[in-house]
Design a protein around this motif. Structure first.
Motif, PDB file in Angstrom:
ATOM      1  N   UNK A  61      45.256  27.331  34.508  1.00  0.00           N
ATOM      2  CA  UNK A  61      46.634  27.431  33.847  1.00  0.00           C
ATOM      3  C   UNK A  61      47.545  28.656  33.921  1.00  0.00           C
ATOM      4  N   UNK A  62      46.926  29.843  34.305  1.00  0.00           N
ATOM      5  CA  UNK A  62      47.588  30.958  34.273  1.00  0.00           C
ATOM      6  C   UNK A  62      47.683  31.812  35.519  1.00  0.00           C
ATOM      7  N   UNK A  63      46.971  31.625  36.530  1.00  0.00           N
ATOM      8  CA  UNK A  63      46.681  32.266  37.685  1.00  0.00           C
ATOM      9  C   UNK A  63      48.028  32.520  38.417  1.00  0.00           C
ATOM     10  N   UNK A  64      48.569  31.295  38.403  1.00  0.00           N
ATOM     11  CA  UNK A  64      49.980  31.369  39.389  1.00  0.00           C
ATOM     12  C   UNK A  64      51.203  32.230  38.755  1.00  0.00           C
ATOM     13  N   UNK A  65      51.412  31.537  37.505  1.00  0.00           N
ATOM     14  CA  UNK A  65      52.787  32.082  36.685  1.00  0.00           C
ATOM     15  C   UNK A  65      52.345  32.996  35.597  1.00  0.00           C
ATOM     16  N   UNK A  66      51.149  33.142  35.124  1.00  0.00           N
ATOM     17  CA  UNK A  66      50.759  34.106  33.978  1.00  0.00           C
ATOM     18  C   UNK A  66      51.127  33.647  32.564  1.00  0.00           C
ATOM     19  N   UNK A  67      51.644  32.579  32.380  1.00  0.00           N
ATOM     20  CA  UNK A  67      51.826  31.843  31.224  1.00  0.00           C
ATOM     21  C   UNK A  67      52.089  30.492  31.413  1.00  0.00           C
ATOM     22  N   UNK A  68      51.731  29.719  30.307  1.00  0.00           N
ATOM     23  CA  UNK A  68      51.944  28.343  30.115  1.00  0.00           C
ATOM     24  C   UNK A  68      52.105  27.827  28.955  1.00  0.00           C
ATOM     25  N   UNK A  95      33.726  41.879  50.457  1.00  0.00           N
ATOM     26  CA  UNK A  95      35.076  42.794  50.541  1.00  0.00           C
ATOM     27  C   UNK A  95      36.480  41.819  50.406  1.00  0.00           C
ATOM     28  N   UNK A  96      36.298  40.569  50.457  1.00  0.00           N
ATOM     29  CA  UNK A  96      37.523  39.707  49.826  1.00  0.00           C
ATOM     30  C   UNK A  96      38.141  39.739  48.595  1.00  0.00           C
ATOM     31  N   UNK A  97      39.324  39.363  48.211  1.00  0.00           N
ATOM     32  CA  UNK A  97      39.719  39.589  47.076  1.00  0.00           C
ATOM     33  C   UNK A  97      39.580  38.419  46.190  1.00  0.00           C
ATOM     34  N   UNK A  98      39.218  38.596  44.920  1.00  0.00           N
ATOM     35  CA  UNK A  98      39.140  37.448  44.000  1.00  0.00           C
ATOM     36  C   UNK A  98      40.041  37.630  42.700  1.00  0.00           C
ATOM     37  N   UNK A  99      40.618  36.652  42.266  1.00  0.00           N
ATOM     38  CA  UNK A  99      41.437  36.630  41.053  1.00  0.00           C
ATOM     39  C   UNK A  99      40.766  35.801  40.020  1.00  0.00           C
ATOM     40  N   UNK A 100      40.982  36.092  38.637  1.00  0.00           N
ATOM     41  CA  UNK A 100      40.167  35.678  37.768  1.00  0.00           C
ATOM     42  C   UNK A 100      41.184  35.884  36.402  1.00  0.00           C
ATOM     43  N   UNK A 101      41.361  34.904  35.512  1.00  0.00           N
ATOM     44  CA  UNK A 101      41.770  35.077  34.072  1.00  0.00           C
ATOM     45  C   UNK A 101      40.931  34.706  33.240  1.00  0.00           C
ATOM     46  N   UNK A 102      41.179  35.277  31.797  1.00  0.00           N
ATOM     47  CA  UNK A 102      40.346  35.439  30.809  1.00  0.00           C
ATOM     48  C   UNK A 102      40.943  35.484  29.555  1.00  0.00           C
ATOM     49  N   UNK A 103      40.277  34.977  28.317  1.00  0.00           N
ATOM     50  CA  UNK A 103      40.820  35.086  27.072  1.00  0.00           C
ATOM     51  C   UNK A 103      40.011  36.409  26.442  1.00  0.00           C
ATOM     52  N   UNK A 104      38.706  36.382  26.758  1.00  0.00           N
ATOM     53  CA  UNK A 104      37.882  37.298  25.691  1.00  0.00           C
ATOM     54  C   UNK A 104      38.183  38.863  26.404  1.00  0.00           C
ATOM     55  N   UNK A 105      36.926  39.113  27.048  1.00  0.00           N
ATOM     56  CA  UNK A 105      36.668  40.605  27.545  1.00  0.00           C
ATOM     57  C   UNK A 105      36.190  40.521  29.006  1.00  0.00           C
ATOM     58  N   UNK A 106      36.737  41.307  29.673  1.00  0.00           N
ATOM     59  CA  UNK A 106      36.192  41.863  31.124  1.00  0.00           C
ATOM     60  C   UNK A 106      35.529  42.919  31.052  1.00  0.00           C
ATOM     61  N   UNK A 107      34.349  43.344  31.463  1.00  0.00           N
ATOM     62  CA  UNK A 107      33.659  44.456  31.641  1.00  0.00           C
ATOM     63  C   UNK A 107      32.803  44.627  32.796  1.00  0.00           C
ATOM     64  N   UNK A 108      32.424  45.895  32.943  1.00  0.00           N
ATOM     65  CA  UNK A 108      31.837  46.274  34.201  1.00  0.00           C
ATOM     66  C   UNK A 108      30.952  47.521  34.083  1.00  0.00           C
ATOM     67  N   UNK A 109      29.821  47.562  35.002  1.00  0.00           N
ATOM     68  CA  UNK A 109      28.648  48.758  34.789  1.00  0.00           C
ATOM     69  C   UNK A 109      27.613  47.783  34.175  1.00  0.00           C
ATOM     70  N   UNK A 110      27.131  48.286  33.207  1.00  0.00           N
ATOM     71  CA  UNK A 110      25.768  47.956  32.499  1.00  0.00           C
ATOM     72  C   UNK A 110      25.768  46.283  32.165  1.00  0.00           C
TER      73      UNK A 110
END
Length: 306
Positions: free
Chosen positions: A76-83, A135-150
């Motif tokens: 819903x959001x990847x192209x325009x950022x709002x719906x 090495x290619x780029x990936x785009x993803x939207x989310x509602x809750x939390x994005x995290x990295x590391x552990x």
């Protein structure tokens, strides 16, 4: 309203599929004009959301977990950022972290009934630009939390377990323990709204729109879904025993002390590392650093809320 219901029958270890007849009966009682769509493979939620939008959907209801919601939001959001298409959530996933914050409960009949008369609320979302292992780029939207590391390492382990058919209901806590043993804690540079806020070994970094992740751990206890800001959680390198001892505090949301765990607020988080650092969003493995995570203010309208 023209409602499309996207069902992930594999969510909650297949329980959603087992309740398909019950779901169909409840939808026929409470949602007059609806179309059922079913996911079969990873990424289908995004594709089906785009299909529903092309076919004139005014509302999309997700019967699945946080990962399925994330896929639909991306569609819903990847192209325009709002719906303007409304989004309804049925509490049928395993972790239910975003649903937990919204106090949706586990009563499926009550959740379906609320689609007709529940409250609506405009909320923020997030957008990730990360890297695939090739090495290619990936785009993803989310509602809750994005995290990295552990958390990324733990999610990688969970994915490996699922591929072997070994994922169980107690896996979230176990994955944290395994992740601590596997994660090398490399140096990670964090830049929040252009300001460097961390450049040292990092155990965990999170851009939180919601409060809970990993099946009920309250990682961002003060996060607000409509303030246009992420609560950015930063956990530096800690001794193994210290990390294990703080897990109960993390579950209760009592871990932020300004020293071992810090919190900042901002709109755009950039993270990079010379080491291998995996990134997850809403319980799904997304890719690797480097990554940029941006707030999408008031991007979507939730419906059917208590």
């Amino acid at each position: 309203m023209k409602t499309f219901v996207i069902v992930n029958p594999k969510s909650r270890l297949g329980e959603t599929g087992q309740r398909s007849a019950e779901l169909a009966r409840l939808l026929s009682q409470h949602v007059r004009d609806h179309v059922l769509l079913t996911t079969e493979h990873e990424g289908d939620g995004e594709r089906l959301a785009q299909q529903a939008r092309a076919e004139g959907a005014t509302r999309i209801v997700v019967a699945g977990g946080d990962g399925t919601v994330s896929e639909v939001v991306t569609g819903l959001l990847a192209e325009e950022g709002k719906t303007e298409i409304e989004l309804g959530l049925l509490p049928l996933g395993t972790g239910r972290d975003f649903a937990r914050m919204l106090k949706l409960g586990r009563d499926l009949e009550a959740a379906v009934a609320r689609l007709a008369h529940g409250k609506k609320r405009r909320v923020d979302a997030g957008k990730i630009h990360a890297r695939n292992p090739d090495g290619s780029e990936r785009t993803r939207c989310f509602l809750n939390i994005a995290s990295f590391g552990l958390s990324g390492e733990s999610t990688l382990w969970l994915k490996e377990q699922a591929q072997r058919g070994k994922r169980g209901r107690a896996s979230y806590l176990m994955s944290s323990v395994v992740g601590l043993a596997r994660y090398a804690v490399p140096t990670v540079s964090l830049r929040l709204d252009g300001e460097i806020i961390h450049d040292a070994p990092l155990t965990l970094g999170a851009a939180a729109n919601g409060q809970y992740f990993a099946g009920g751990m309250k990682v961002a206890p003060e996060a607000e879904v409509s303030d246009g800001l992420f609560d950015v959680i930063v956990v530096p390198k800690l001794p193994m025993l210290t990390s294990l001892s703080r897990l109960p505090l993390l579950i209760r949301g009592k871990h932020i002390d300004g020293y071992t765990v810090r919190m900042r607020r901002g709109r755009s988080l950039e993270a990079s590392s010379s080491g291998t650092v995996w990134l997850e969003a809403d319980g799904e493995l997304i890719g690797m650093l480097p990554a940029r995570i941006d707030v999408l203010p008031l991007a979507i309208t939730l419906c059917g809320l208590p």
